[in-house]
Design an enzyme around this catalytic site. Structure first.
Site, short mmCIF file in Angstrom:
data_model
loop_
_atom_site.label_atom_id
_atom_site.label_comp_id
_atom_site.label_asym_id
_atom_site.label_seq_id
_atom_site.Cartn_x
_atom_site.Cartn_y
_atom_site.Cartn_z
N CYS A 40 -9.32 99.23 -13.59
CA CYS A 40 -9.74 100.31 -12.91
C CYS A 40 -9.16 100.66 -11.69
O CYS A 40 -9.05 99.64 -10.94
CB CYS A 40 -11.36 100.20 -12.49
SG CYS A 40 -12.63 100.31 -14.30
N SER A 70 -20.52 94.76 -7.86
CA SER A 70 -19.06 95.24 -8.14
C SER A 70 -18.27 95.47 -7.09
O SER A 70 -18.65 95.70 -5.88
CB SER A 70 -19.37 96.56 -9.06
OG SER A 70 -18.06 97.35 -9.36
#
Length: 555
Positions: free
Chosen positions: A190, A462
């Site tokens: 990502c 995260s």
């Protein structure tokens, strides 16, 4: 070489028969055997291109005079597992280390290459490298390009936060669907400085991957060149008997802490780095990270803390450019490149000084992470540079929940108010078990537009989490930590500049509540039960933080 025994001794004649079946005979038996631990799969975006890179690695091994042997390594996408079944993600890190131990030692490999990319795969492979003591080198697969939506660059965190906006009536569902369709345009980890890219940069800083490996894009031609050279370098490391113990020294871990703080990396680095160091009997306490956080400035503002993506970081010079800015902080340490980390830093330059700033012009005078302590935690972690200045000190009432779904329901029903502090206990390694990330509730809170709502958990976050979110609370609730004593309405105090986190209860009340606390029931798979049992076996709770009989029955 490790493989000499199965290549030449009389008692291993059957072994050579088996090797002949896979085409290894004659002069091939004089060549180094190099393992290729390939985390390719076709469900995780960060891994869908790894087979192509693996082939280039194998070409490099062959051209350098080695014999490559490849096998598969599991790779979990935390984004896909989020809010569904993420408790298996952290246990997979240890599973990956075991996978590589099984394959390399069972087959007498002389060295190996780890082809990795996403959150738990890179630390798992680094754990194996330091554990096994045979030559090894890492190839991280590189970041995804940023997506484009309505003239803006976006990533998967944009979509997570869109969910909160949709629930709050601030974004049409159709626009959210359009965003989801274009935020992740293809292969790669990502696109921001989330956990995968944080660990890739730290892998390069530790000296275990070649220069520019971390930030070069998944589909960039440079990544392919690095893959080939990684294969060649693996053979060279075997020939020179250079092992990860020679490279991942105490000094290398110091450099990694400095990089973590200066780039504003994921708090998960503080989970993985000590685990990697422990495989080499290197003590890496969070107290050292906290000490450095007061001194090392933040020089980058990459997503989620700022507007820049990994592609911008690469254009600005990548990891070695940041090393150049930090060269006065670095300690001498070797790398697989053959040069020391300080030599690499000295030979680099920054091409865009707003993306990678100098020590004289930092984004923040302190590092990106802080370690908090108080009567609520012996240690807790926060990404301090991703928090607005007016939330660095905050006092508010607790809103206690035991799972993510309850938090999401409270957000959508308007049950969370500005000033509240959401508390999520029993999310730790033993309590969940598996210590899942809390990106779904934090993104829902941010997406709903709250600016003064904090979140505290003994789970983790995260790398894409931003805002006043405090995690890794230790000791965890399941092991009798004070966070188990918090009830809705209790007043909590957060003071990040002074590194404090407290609940306004006296010691007697905290201990009384812990004594009557009952962990929530959890559905356990066999792996999760084993993982919980391992955590309990390693824990040493004090008598006043114990309800051991209850824990054993629940486990």
């Amino acid at each position: 070489m490790k493989s000499s025994r199965i290549k030449h001794e009389l008692d291993t004649l059957p072994h050579r028969s088996l090797l002949a079946a896979v085409g290894i005979r004659g002069k091939d038996l004089e060549k180094p055997f190099i393992g290729v631990a390939n985390a390719y799969n076709d469900i995780v975006p960060g891994h869908i291109h790894l087979n192509e890179l693996a082939q280039l690695v194998k070409n490099g091994i062959r051209d350098a005079g080695g014999i490559p042997f490849s096998w598969g390594v599991p790779g979990i996408c935390d984004g896909l597992a989020m809010h569904v079944e993420m408790r298996l993600s952290l246990p997979s890190r240890d599973h990956i280390a075991d996978n590589i131990e099984l394959m390399t030692l069972s087959h007498s490999l002389d060295g190996w290459v780890g082809i990795t990319n996403c959150d738990k795969i890179t630390p798992g492979m680094l754990m194996a490298a330091l554990r096994l003591g045979i030559p090894a080198i890492m190839l991280t697969g590189g970041p995804m390009a940023a997506g484009r939506h309505q003239e803006s660059r976006v990533d998967v965190i944009s979509v997570f936060e869109a969910v909160g906006k949709i629930h709050a009536g601030k974004l049409p569902r159709q626009v959210g669907e359009e965003l989801a369709a274009c935020a992740c345009p293809g292969a790669g980890s990502c696109a921001g400085l989330f956990t995968a890219n944080t660990m890739a940069i730290l892998c390069e800083t530790l000296g275990m991957s070649l220069i520019d490996c971390a930030a070069s894009g998944a589909t960039h031609d440079l990544k392919k060149q690095i893959a080939y050279e990684t294969g060649r370098k693996a053979v060279e490391l075997v020939q020179q008997n250079i092992t990860p113990q020679n490279i991942m020294t105490k000094q290398a871990f110091h450099n990694a802490w400095v990089m973590t703080l200066a780039m504003g990396g994921s708090t998960n680095a503080a989970l993985h780095m000590p685990a990697i160091a422990a495989e080499g009997a290197i003590d890496l306490p969070l107290s050292e990270l906290d000490r450095l956080s007061r001194e090392v400035p933040t020089l980058c503002k990459l997503r989620p803390s700022g507007p820049y993506f990994l592609e911008d970081f690469f254009d600005a010079g990548g990891a070695r450019a940041l090393l150049y800015q930090l060269r006065s902080w670095l300690k001498e340490s070797p790398t697989v490149d053959g040069r020391s980390i300080t030599q690499i830093a000295a030979s680099s330059e920054v091409t865009q000084t707003d993306i990678i700033r100098s020590l004289a012009n930092p984004y923040d005078p302190e590092g990106g992470m802080a370690v908090l302590r108080g009567n609520l935690a012996d240690e807790a972690l926060v990404k301090q540079t991703a928090i607005s200045k007016d939330m660095l000190v905050h006092r508010g009432p607790a809103r206690v929940f035991h799972d993510e779904a309850q938090v999401l329901q409270a957000v959508t029903q308007g049950a969370i108010q500005e000033g509240d502090i959401v508390v999520l206990p029993y999310q730790g390694p033993a309590g969940a078990p598996g210590m899942p990330e809390m990106l779904t509730p934090t993104s829902a809170i941010m997406g709903a537009g709250f600016s003064k709502v904090a979140l505290i958990t003994d789970g983790r976050f995260s790398g894409g989490t931003r805002g006043p979110c405090i995690g890794h609370v230790n000791p965890e609730a399941y092991l009798g930590g004070p966070i188990a004593a918090v009830r809705t309405g209790d007043l909590l105090r957060i003071d990040i500049p002074n590194r404090r986190i407290d609940v306004e209860l006296d010691r007697h009340e905290i201990e009384k509540r812990i004594g009557i606390s009952t962990p929530p029931e959890r559905r356990l798979t066999p792996m999760l039960k084993r993982y919980r049992d391992q955590i309990i076996a390693k824990s040493t709770p004090s008598p006043k933080h114990a309800f051991d009989t209850c824990r054993q029955e629940k486990a």
